[in-house]
Design an enzyme around this catalytic site. Structure first.
Site, PDB file in Angstrom:
ATOM      1  N   GLU A 143      31.543  21.779  54.224  1.00 19.08           N
ATOM      2  CA  GLU A 143      30.192  21.546  53.697  1.00 19.08           C
ATOM      3  C   GLU A 143      30.279  20.279  52.866  1.00 19.08           C
ATOM      4  O   GLU A 143      30.903  20.259  51.808  1.00 19.08           O
ATOM      5  CB  GLU A 143      29.730  22.750  52.862  1.00 19.08           C
ATOM      6  CG  GLU A 143      28.236  22.745  52.577  1.00 19.08           C
ATOM      7  CD  GLU A 143      27.883  21.969  51.330  1.00 19.08           C
ATOM      8  OE1 GLU A 143      27.409  20.813  51.481  1.00 19.08           O
ATOM      9  OE2 GLU A 143      28.077  22.482  50.226  1.00 19.08           O
ATOM     10  N   CYS A 174      24.476  19.118  46.413  1.00 18.53           N
ATOM     11  CA  CYS A 174      24.528  18.578  47.765  1.00 18.53           C
ATOM     12  C   CYS A 174      23.177  18.704  48.457  1.00 18.53           C
ATOM     13  O   CYS A 174      22.747  17.806  49.181  1.00 18.53           O
ATOM     14  CB  CYS A 174      25.620  19.276  48.570  1.00 18.53           C
ATOM     15  SG  CYS A 174      25.503  21.074  48.587  1.00 18.53           S
TER      16      CYS A 174
END
Length: 463
Positions: free
Chosen positions: A236, A270
């Site tokens: 990720e 993020c």
């Protein structure tokens, strides 16, 4: 790291003051090997525990997190600078992950009976593979760990954690919390190690899976090392999520959610809203209200309830962010508000809006990991979607439109990301898959999908 004499140590620093919080000795190579062996022995016991009984232990971890909420939240705020209120929200999310995983885990991992094309019966089982090694960042010191570790434990695996050095205290506290839930000794272990030692962990034959949350460069590095060992990975990585304000959007809702999406967690997320692509028809109204609201964001002590924006986690992170702002301005962007490093102690950076953002600027191309918003004008809805997908990243994004049915269809068919939010800003939900495409990585967590990332999906057949 020296194996003899005085050990090298990790030093954690409070980003609101710049002062040292604590010091932690790095582990020796022998201590690392011993921890891995201990985790393997714990796994060999844990894998034989039924999914139903594992679920009860996972519930116990959730209860232990609730019990330690005040202590853990304060430590996260002290180590990385998020507001105390948001640290508490993070713990609540982690408790919800435990509860949801315990609820769905036994069903998701249940052996399936299947009819084979030859008329015989077959089975599909989901067997744990062993130790899963997680390399995790600092921006969500609890959530990033819980996200992969709870799914891995529910699946019957053992878990090793290398946390970011500046949140080492949070990593050690989580180890204590997990152990309070009476998991087998060593099943969850926080490793205080350097990068060279981490590479050796990946090579260790007892480690069967590797998961990383970090930058694309880190993902390439770790992905290559794990692939060289033929080990499964979940990555990720970074993002520059686009939030689209369509011609029929409710502008007040869009402004409220977009500001929240840019400054939440001090902008160090993020899946934060980063690029704001606004159709020409409503651009001026959105710009005026958005810039005004961003300029009024209250920055200060993250322990105070009135604070909306705390410091960035490290000085180098603030310096890097400001350099991106400066380079964007040099290439034609304009500062609508913010954009200057304030005087005083701590690593603060104000809520900032850049306009006239164009291709070739860091504000357009790259991830700005802090409270800096890139404001981009689009001709119409179709052009906004084109600009949104004009990115090497593909983690999340958002659409603001009063026609929610159309927005859902556009999100499903045209948004080249792993997640999309409609008329809202969101972070994560235990029931919805989390992950991205392109340079934002691969693999999925949450929603039951993470339970099957690190298992042996085994087919069993007979004649």
């Amino acid at each position: 790291m020296s194996e003899a004499g005085t050990r090298e140590a990790i030093e954690t620093i409070n980003p609101a003051t710049g002062k040292t919080l604590d010091r932690y000795d790095y582990m020796t190579n022998e201590e690392v090997k011993a921890a891995i062996s201990k985790c393997q022995k714990a796994f060999e016991k844990w894998r034989d525990v039924s999914p139903e009984d594992r679920a009860e232990v996972i519930k116990g971890i959730g209860k232990a997190l609730t019990k330690a909420k005040t202590e853990l939240a304060q430590l996260m705020t002290d180590e990385m600078g998020k507001t105390l209120e948001q640290s508490k929200q993070e713990v609540d999310l982690c408790v919800a992950i435990c509860e949801y995983t315990a609820e769905i885990g036994p069903k998701e991992l249940k052996t399936e009976e299947r009819n084979m094309v030859n008329g015989q019966k077959g089975r599909v089982s989901y067997a744990p593979i062993g130790i899963v090694y997680g390399i995790q960042p600092w921006n969500y010191p609890c959530y990033q760990v819980v996200r992969y570790s709870i799914a891995s434990l529910m699946a019957g695996n053992g878990v090793l954690l290398k946390h970011a050095s500046n949140v080492t205290g949070s990593g050690k506290l989580l180890e204590r919390i997990y152990n309070e839930a009476e998991i087998p000794d060593g099943l969850f272990t926080t490793l205080m190690i350097n990068h060279d030692q981490s590479d050796e962990v990946i090579k260790n034959k007892l480690v069967r899976g590797v998961t990383l949350t970090g930058s694309p460069d880190a993902g390439r590095n770790i992905g290559q090392k794990a692939t060289a060992e033929l080990k499964k990975t979940v990555l990720e990585l970074g993002a520059n999520d686009a939030y689209l304000v369509f011609e029929d959007a409710d502008i007040d809702i869009a402004v409220e959610e977009c500001v929240k999406g840019r400054i939440y967690n001090n902008g160090e997320t993020c899946i934060a809203a980063k690029r704001f692509i606004v159709t020409e028809k409503v651009y001026e109204e959105f710009r005026e209200k958005f810039v005004k609201t961003m300029s009024e964001v209250k920055m200060g002590d993250p322990n105070k309830e009135s604070t909306q924006l705390g410091p960035l986690a490290r000085k180098d992170l603030r310096d890097d962010l400001h350099e991106q702002v400066v380079k964007s301005v040099e290439k034609g962007a304009r500062i609508a508000c913010g954009g200057e490093i304030p005087d005083g102690e701590g690593f603060f950076y104000p809520a900032t809006v850049l306009e006239n953002v164009q291709p070739g600027q860091p504000a357009y191309e790259d991830e700005l990991f802090g409270p800096v918003a890139s404001l981009i004008k689009a001709r119409d809805n179709e052009d906004a979607m084109r600009i949104a997908n004009d990115s090497r990243f593909g983690l999340g994004g958002g659409i603001f439109s009063k026609d929610e049915d159309a927005a859902f269809e556009i999100a499903e068919k045209h948004f080249d990301t792993g997640m999309v939010f409609i008329n809202s800003f969101g972070l994560a939900d235990p029931a919805i898959p989390f992950g991205g495409v392109k340079n934002s990585g691969y693999g999925r967590e949450h929603g039951g999908f993470g339970l099957k990332e690190f298992v042996n999906i085994k087919g069993i057949m007979k004649r």
